[in-house]
Design a protein around this motif. Structure first.
Motif, PDB file in Angstrom:
ATOM      1  N   GLU A 144       0.854  -1.233  -0.193  1.00 45.53           N
ATOM      2  CA  GLU A 144       0.050   0.079   0.115  1.00 45.53           C
ATOM      3  C   GLU A 144       0.883   1.095  -0.044  1.00 45.53           C
ATOM      4  O   GLU A 144       0.489   2.047  -0.820  1.00 45.53           O
ATOM      5  N   ASP A 145       1.903   1.096   0.736  1.00 47.05           N
ATOM      6  CA  ASP A 145       2.886   2.306   0.662  1.00 47.05           C
ATOM      7  C   ASP A 145       3.547   2.464  -0.700  1.00 47.05           C
ATOM      8  O   ASP A 145       3.582   3.802  -1.205  1.00 47.05           O
ATOM      9  N   VAL A 146       3.708   1.434  -1.160  1.00 41.90           N
ATOM     10  CA  VAL A 146       4.220   1.672  -2.632  1.00 41.90           C
ATOM     11  C   VAL A 146       3.469   2.199  -3.671  1.00 41.90           C
ATOM     12  O   VAL A 146       3.413   3.220  -4.100  1.00 41.90           O
ATOM     13  N   ALA A 147       1.996   1.700  -3.653  1.00 35.89           N
ATOM     14  CA  ALA A 147       1.172   1.999  -4.340  1.00 35.89           C
ATOM     15  C   ALA A 147       0.788   3.640  -4.228  1.00 35.89           C
ATOM     16  O   ALA A 147       0.732   4.464  -5.181  1.00 35.89           O
ATOM     17  N   TRP A 148       0.864   4.112  -2.908  1.00 35.19           N
ATOM     18  CA  TRP A 148       0.499   5.286  -2.726  1.00 35.19           C
ATOM     19  C   TRP A 148       1.555   6.237  -3.014  1.00 35.19           C
ATOM     20  O   TRP A 148       1.180   7.351  -3.691  1.00 35.19           O
ATOM     21  N   THR A 149       2.865   5.800  -2.887  1.00 36.64           N
ATOM     22  CA  THR A 149       3.914   6.924  -3.299  1.00 36.64           C
ATOM     23  C   THR A 149       4.167   6.968  -4.754  1.00 36.64           C
ATOM     24  O   THR A 149       3.902   8.040  -5.431  1.00 36.64           O
ATOM     25  N   PHE A 150       3.620   5.958  -5.522  1.00 33.86           N
ATOM     26  CA  PHE A 150       3.674   6.133  -7.033  1.00 33.86           C
ATOM     27  C   PHE A 150       2.754   7.036  -7.334  1.00 33.86           C
ATOM     28  O   PHE A 150       2.803   7.892  -8.196  1.00 33.86           O
ATOM     29  N   GLU A 151       1.271   6.880  -6.887  1.00 34.37           N
ATOM     30  CA  GLU A 151       0.237   7.967  -7.309  1.00 34.37           C
ATOM     31  C   GLU A 151       0.655   9.496  -6.812  1.00 34.37           C
ATOM     32  O   GLU A 151       0.209  10.178  -7.581  1.00 34.37           O
ATOM     33  N   LEU A 193      12.406  -1.171 -14.830  1.00 34.69           N
ATOM     34  CA  LEU A 193      13.639  -0.647 -14.033  1.00 34.69           C
ATOM     35  C   LEU A 193      13.267   0.671 -13.523  1.00 34.69           C
ATOM     36  O   LEU A 193      13.741   1.044 -12.484  1.00 34.69           O
ATOM     37  N   ILE A 194      12.541   1.602 -14.210  1.00 33.77           N
ATOM     38  CA  ILE A 194      12.167   2.875 -13.776  1.00 33.77           C
ATOM     39  C   ILE A 194      11.497   2.869 -12.605  1.00 33.77           C
ATOM     40  O   ILE A 194      11.785   3.498 -11.467  1.00 33.77           O
ATOM     41  N   LEU A 195      10.695   1.781 -12.397  1.00 31.13           N
ATOM     42  CA  LEU A 195       9.655   1.737 -11.235  1.00 31.13           C
ATOM     43  C   LEU A 195      10.668   0.977  -9.994  1.00 31.13           C
ATOM     44  O   LEU A 195      10.518   1.469  -8.935  1.00 31.13           O
ATOM     45  N   GLY A 196      11.600   0.452 -10.619  1.00 30.53           N
ATOM     46  CA  GLY A 196      12.651  -0.051  -9.202  1.00 30.53           C
ATOM     47  C   GLY A 196      13.281   0.786  -8.663  1.00 30.53           C
ATOM     48  O   GLY A 196      14.001   0.907  -7.545  1.00 30.53           O
ATOM     49  N   VAL A 200      10.307   4.581  -1.624  1.00 26.62           N
ATOM     50  CA  VAL A 200       8.907   4.482  -1.156  1.00 26.62           C
ATOM     51  C   VAL A 200       8.802   5.347   0.212  1.00 26.62           C
ATOM     52  O   VAL A 200       9.588   5.150   1.169  1.00 26.62           O
ATOM     53  N   LEU A 201       7.661   5.712   0.156  1.00 30.41           N
ATOM     54  CA  LEU A 201       7.310   6.698   1.202  1.00 30.41           C
ATOM     55  C   LEU A 201       6.515   6.052   2.288  1.00 30.41           C
ATOM     56  O   LEU A 201       5.524   5.297   1.896  1.00 30.41           O
ATOM     57  N   PRO A 202       6.445   6.445   3.586  1.00 31.26           N
ATOM     58  CA  PRO A 202       5.294   5.998   4.265  1.00 31.26           C
ATOM     59  C   PRO A 202       3.985   6.748   4.465  1.00 31.26           C
ATOM     60  O   PRO A 202       3.813   8.046   4.641  1.00 31.26           O
ATOM     61  N   LYS A 203       2.977   6.024   3.776  1.00 29.25           N
ATOM     62  CA  LYS A 203       1.765   6.631   3.750  1.00 29.25           C
ATOM     63  C   LYS A 203       1.205   6.966   4.952  1.00 29.25           C
ATOM     64  O   LYS A 203       0.674   8.238   5.012  1.00 29.25           O
ATOM     65  N   HIS A 204       1.454   6.336   6.166  1.00 33.91           N
ATOM     66  CA  HIS A 204       0.862   6.888   7.452  1.00 33.91           C
ATOM     67  C   HIS A 204       1.440   8.387   7.913  1.00 33.91           C
ATOM     68  O   HIS A 204       0.777   8.850   8.668  1.00 33.91           O
ATOM     69  N   TRP A 205       2.814   8.362   7.282  1.00 33.80           N
ATOM     70  CA  TRP A 205       3.174   9.186   7.900  1.00 33.80           C
ATOM     71  C   TRP A 205       2.760  10.743   7.372  1.00 33.80           C
ATOM     72  O   TRP A 205       2.797  11.887   7.978  1.00 33.80           O
TER      73      TRP A 205
END
Length: 616
Positions: A144-151, A193-196, A200-205
């Motif tokens: 969920e953190d990964v998806a939130w960071t991307f968006e 590789l771009i996505l790699g 990754v940011l903490p959504k909750h923070w």
């Protein structure tokens, strides 16, 4: 000026396929590929069970403080947005899904991601996170953190994120540790590789915080460092996180060895150099040839307390030059841009300013096999023939060349050629001033962020004045300069476009029409050409290395013959000076220096401290 990585997805090394080995050939062909690493050049250099990167000491001691210098200021801990000026070292707070090997071209190995999965149709990529991955407050890093960071980066980040991620149709969370990116097509070969590379940011923070505003709270990350003491605009200390979750991973062993990384900010490089000489800074890279030749012979160097050394690198050097903002009417005629390039006397500058240290840049992909040369032939010619009517005829009949003078500073031949081009473009010399048909003078400003570059710009201004051009130099502070870059409020600037062995999505940000207007973008010269747009597409969708070389050679040639920059120079080594207090694995590394693998040697540091106290 910003440097992005580019990759090609060619040859994934597979591991953990399991039942696929027992399937029929047809079933196996359709099975997804699971891997611990991605590589552009076939198989990754390191095996699945590698213990650490080859340029590190896995038993390097941890501890001590290193003090570095930065030019300018900072007022934010958010490096992902246009607003604010971020701290230079702040990205160390966050981990990425994968991590590059500094001694290997175009490869990534799992960091937050334990495995990567590519479906047979290459219409997406899935990352499976490590179960032990945690943010530094102890909470798990989740899909969920990964998806939130991307968006969040795509919707609120700097423009290049939207360009990089444009071919991602959606992202879905398929479990606590599994995130899947679905692609719009399978032609964007580097997208996994771009996505790699994504932090990754903490959504909750971030809940309750405004992401698109400068951040003044120390951020939460999962990386090896966290923010310690800081004073905006002056100093920032990053403290190593005790027992950080990733410390024993192969991609992290022997790295990030300093207990503290302190960065002191200075108003210009001259002041920073004096701070280094005084022992206030421990390590410094030098990019000014004059300083390297003349300013590193002080007593500490003579007695061995400071080491001066050049580290050879094996990287593409890209393009640096005086970039012309074609959003300005003055620079929209290619003949004018060509003339301005002819007026620059590199041989004089190299001999008198740079001590003969540099090589002239003649390609946007210099120092690599991606650079165009000669005249177009074979597949490149066939590709360029599609655009023949829109391209200058000389592109097909003569190699791209830059003038070579005798270095005397009397470059009359080149100035006469420049003046002839300007006359063809409608400019005439009247009363020793170059004017157009309406009597308006040819006048523009060279905008700089550092006084040190004035010694290059001012002779150029003098050469231009000989053909009636009124050019002048303006130096502003780094924060103002960054804001003027973000809003494209300049005539001419010094640009630098970094390249990798496999150009990709960053080319869209550098050269295409959609990248001309968004604030904070990377298309610094305002390049907008249907031909270039299509060639960038050819680069992005090249199915293999041969096609990539063909498309990149063609793109390079078209950029060169449009004369968007006055090309500068490049160096095949990293110049570094450092107080003799460090240990490192002294073997060649592709990037020249892998400073993240250095450590503080207790014996050397004690002796060095004594030398500093004695006034060396």
């Amino acid at each position: 000026m910003r440097v992005r990585w580019g990759f090609a997805l060619v040859g994934l090394l597979l591991t953990g396929i399991g039942a696929a080995h027992a399937q029929t050939p047809a079933a196996a062909a359709a099975a997804p590929l699971r891997t611990y690493a991605l590589s552009q050049l076939g198989q990754p250099a390191l095996p699945p069970d590698f213990k650490y990167f080859p340029y590190v000491n896995p038993d390097a001691p941890k501890g001590g403080e290193v003090v570095l210098g930065a030019i300018g200021t900072f007022d934010s801990f958010n490096p992902f947005i246009v607003r604010g000026t971020p701290a230079s070292d702040i990205l160390r707070v966050w981990d990425t899904l994968m991590k590059p090997n500094a001694d290997e071209a175009e490869s990534e190995y799992g960091l937050l991601a334990q495995t990567v999965e590519i479906p047979a149709d290459r219409m997406g990529v899935a990352f499976e996170l490590r179960p032990e991955a945690k943010f530094n407050d102890g909470t798990p890093v989740t899909a969920e953190d990964v998806a939130w960071t991307f968006e969040t980066l795509r919707d609120k980040g700097r423009p290049f994120y939207r360009q990089y991620y444009a071919d991602v149709a959606s992202v879905s969370v398929e479990g606590p540790r599994r995130v899947v990116f679905h692609f719009k097509s399978n032609t964007n070969r580097e997208l996994p590789l771009i996505l790699g590379q994504m932090v990754v940011l903490p959504k909750h923070w971030w809940q309750g915080r405004d992401f698109d505003k400068p951040l003044t709270d120390p951020p939460l990350g999962s990386g090896p460092y966290r923010v310690g003491h800081y004073e905006f605009g002056r100093t920032l200390t990053l403290e190593r996180v005790p027992n950080v979750w990733s410390k024993d991973l192969p991609v992290m062993r022997g790295q990030d060895n300093f207990a503290k990384r302190r960065t002191e900010y200075f108003r210009d490089s001259t002041v920073a150099l004096e701070a280094f000489k005084a022992g206030q800074i421990d390590f410094r890279e030098e990019n000014i040839a004059k300083e390297w030749a003349n300013s590193y012979d002080f007593p500490a160097v003579q007695r061995g307390a400071v080491i001066k050394r050049e580290f050879r690198h094996h990287l593409p050097t890209g393009m640096q030059g005086f970039g012309m903002n074609t959003r300005r009417p003055l620079f929209q005629d290619v003949r004018v841009r060509h003339a301005l390039a002819l007026a620059f006397d590199f041989e004089w500058a190299n001999a008198n300013l740079f001590y003969g240290a540099y090589t002239r840049t003649t390609s946007y992909f210099s120092n690599s096999d991606l650079a165009s040369s000669g005249i177009p032939q074979g597949d490149e010619l066939a590709l360029l023939n599609k655009y023949r009517e829109a391209l200058p005829p000389e592109l097909f009949t003569q190699p791209f060349t830059l003038p070579v003078t005798d270095g005397s500073g009397n470059n009359r031949k080149e100035l006469r050629a420049a003046l002839k081009l300007l006359e063809q473009a409608g400019w005439k010399v009247r009363d020793r001033k170059l004017v157009n048909a309406n009597g308006q003078p040819f006048s523009f400003e060279i905008l700089l962020a550092q006084p040190a570059f004035e010694r290059v710009a001012l002779p150029y201004v003098q050469w231009l004045s000989k053909i009636g051009i009124d050019a002048h130099v303006r130096t502003v502070d780094p924060a103002q300069y960054e804001r003027m870059l973000d809003t494209y409020d300049y005539d001419m600037i010094v640009v630098a476009f970094g390249e990798s062995e496999s150009p990709g999505n960053e080319q869209s940000g550098y050269w295409t029409c959609p990248a001309v207007k968004p604030e904070g973008g990377d298309n610094l010269m305002g390049v907008c050409s249907p031909v270039i747009d299509d060639l960038v597409h050819q680069v992005l969708t090249a199915p293999d290395r041969a096609h990539l070389l063909t498309a990149t050679h063609a793109l390079d040639r078209v950029l060169l013959f449009n004369w968007y920059v006055v090309p500068h120079w490049y160096l095949q080594s990293v110049r570094a000076a450092y107080w003799n207090r460090f240990g490192f694995v002294d073997k060649p590394v592709r990037t020249g220096i892998a400073f993240d693998s250095w450590w503080l040697d207790p014996v050397k540091a004690a002796a060095n401290d004594a030398a500093r106290r004695s006034g060396l």
